[in-house]
Design a protein around this motif. Structure first.
Motif, short mmCIF file in Angstrom:
data_model
loop_
_atom_site.label_atom_id
_atom_site.label_comp_id
_atom_site.label_asym_id
_atom_site.label_seq_id
_atom_site.Cartn_x
_atom_site.Cartn_y
_atom_site.Cartn_z
N THR A 156 -1.92 4.72 -0.13
CA THR A 156 -2.68 4.83 -1.42
C THR A 156 -4.24 4.12 -1.18
O THR A 156 -4.05 2.78 -0.87
CB THR A 156 -2.04 4.18 -2.63
N PHE A 207 -0.53 0.43 0.87
CA PHE A 207 -2.03 0.36 0.19
C PHE A 207 -3.09 0.32 1.42
O PHE A 207 -2.80 -0.67 2.43
CB PHE A 207 -2.15 -0.31 -0.68
N GLN A 210 5.65 0.90 -0.49
CA GLN A 210 4.63 1.24 -1.12
C GLN A 210 3.33 0.73 -0.07
O GLN A 210 2.85 -0.41 0.04
CB GLN A 210 4.23 0.94 -2.50
#
Length: 427
Positions: free
Chosen positions: A322, A345, A343
């Motif tokens: 992301t 980033f 996750q």
């Protein structure tokens, strides 16, 4: 002038701060401190009690304890941190080859290993798991000597990872199991695959399921040079895996590769022969644990490391990342981590300064942060900053792109808040 300090921590147990040894090199070119204060007093095979040191580890270095063995024997090696310290141990032979290691098998954050070693000189490296300053007690002794940690005592009582094993019952998986080895370090172990040689890619793999208390040791036969992966799964049991040869040669050990599950990837082909899989349960040894052998898949192995947040993925669009854009001053993002998968980033910094990153749990979470530069070097890591479970990284950064891995080890898939602040030098 060289300053040497030694203290007495126990009966005949030498204790020294991490000061360098004399100019002679050990374990493939390193130096260290003799566990008994000098070489003559550091022969564990002739010691009437354990040998012990106080290790002070700073700036990401390691404390190196030297010891000798004048005869082959089982040796127990332990490290217990003081306060919040989390020691990790690694044992090297005189050539510098790694013959053993451990993290957390001593109970809590303490480390303990039980190894069958041949005569020679060895080094035990004690480092800090998260590179934080560490003060720890390190102890090396025979199995008859008093253990430093609770886990070390259990290793001695159960035979540790030096071979043998209980051949008790349990529910076997899809390979049938049942047959036992009758000689060597794997003697008495349950055979995976019924003793038939594993070859090549292993097809769909082999697996077996038993409680560790019932079957703590398995064996398998390699028929031709084979790369493979070994897993032990049941997070409630918290299994630790050890791989050795039937001749007692140590190959690898792992704890907590995927959550509390363990995995060993043998990227160098195992040669034909019999191999032993040793298991320990750090939580509950009565629960069923599934042990599986599969062919080593480098693509899948890399994917697993990306998913765990331990290795930075490529920024070519092949893995989900992301983008957060350029961090101008302060930004706040929400994220919900699903299971153990990280996750990722990406962010951009346009001038030299200090980057402060915080992972804050808005519910019952326990976030972990890692920061990587654009070539995949880890430049920051934190779990449990301050007195709580939130995490924080402060790193000096230069213009460029960086990757942040956000994971959560609470098992509750909580909502997390990712806060980034950038500070620039005063003009």
């Amino acid at each position: 002038m060289t300053l040497r300090i030694s203290l007495i921590l126990g009966p005949v147990a030498a204790c020294a701060l991490a000061l360098p040894a004399a100019a002679q090199d050990y374990c493939g070119g390193g130096s260290g401190t003799w566990i008994g204060g000098n070489q003559a007093n550091s022969d564990i095979a002739t010691s009437d009690t354990y040998r012990e040191q106080l290790a002070l580890v700073l700036l990401g270095n390691a404390h190196v304890s030297l010891f000798d063995l004048s005869s082959a024997m089982d040796v127990r090696l332990e490290a217990q941190g003081r306060g919040a310290g989390d020691p990790v141990i690694e044992i090297l032979d005189s050539t510098g080859a790694v013959v053993g290691g451990d993290d957390d098998s001593g109970g809590g954050t303490s480390s303990a290993a039980l190894l069958s070693l041949q005569p020679g000189t060895y080094c035990m490296n004690t480092s800090s798991y998260d590179n934080a300053p560490l003060t720890a007690t390190v102890r090396i002794g025979q199995t008859r000597h008093e253990a430093l940690t609770e886990g070390g005592a259990q290793l001695s009582a159960n035979g540790g990872n030096t071979g043998g094993g209980n051949t008790g019952g349990g529910d076997t998986g899809n390979d049938g199991g049942g047959s036992m080895t009758d000689s060597g370090a794997c003697g008495g172990a349950m055979m995976i695959g019924g003793g038939n040689p594993v070859e090549g890619s292993l097809g769909g793999g082999l697996s077996v399921t038993n409680a560790i208390d019932s079957v703590p040791t398995y064996a398998f036969v390699v028929g031709s040079p084979t790369t493979l992966s070994i897993t032990a799964e049941n997070q409630d049991a918290d299994p630790v895996l050890t791989l050795t040869g039937d001749d007692g040669t140590f190959y690898a050990e792992n704890d907590d590769f995927d959550g509390l599950n363990s995995r060993i990837d043998m990227t160098t082909a195992l040669q034909p022969g019999t191999y032993c899989i040793g298991l320990r349960a750090l939580s509950n040894g009565t629960l069923p644990v599934t042990v599986a052998l599969t062919g080593y898949d480098p693509v899948a192995a890399a994917q697993a490391l990306y998913d765990q947040g331990e290795v930075a993925p490529p920024m070519d669009g092949s893995y989900p990342i992301t983008p957060l854009g350029t961090v101008a001053s302060r930004s706040v993002s929400n994220a919900q981590v699903q299971g153990d998968r990280a996750q990722w980033f990406s962010l951009t910094v346009d001038q030299t300064g200090l980057l402060l990153i915080e992972a804050i749990a808005t519910s019952n979470g326990d976030p972990v942060l890692r920061l990587f530069d654009d070539v995949g070097r880890q430049i920051g890591y934190n779990d449990d900053y301050g007195q709580g479970l939130d995490s924080q990284i402060a790193a000096r950064v230069f213009p460029g792109t960086y990757l942040v891995a956000l994971t959560d080890i609470s098992g509750s898939s909580p909502m997390l808040r990712l806060v980034m602040e950038r500070y620039v030098p005063a003009q």
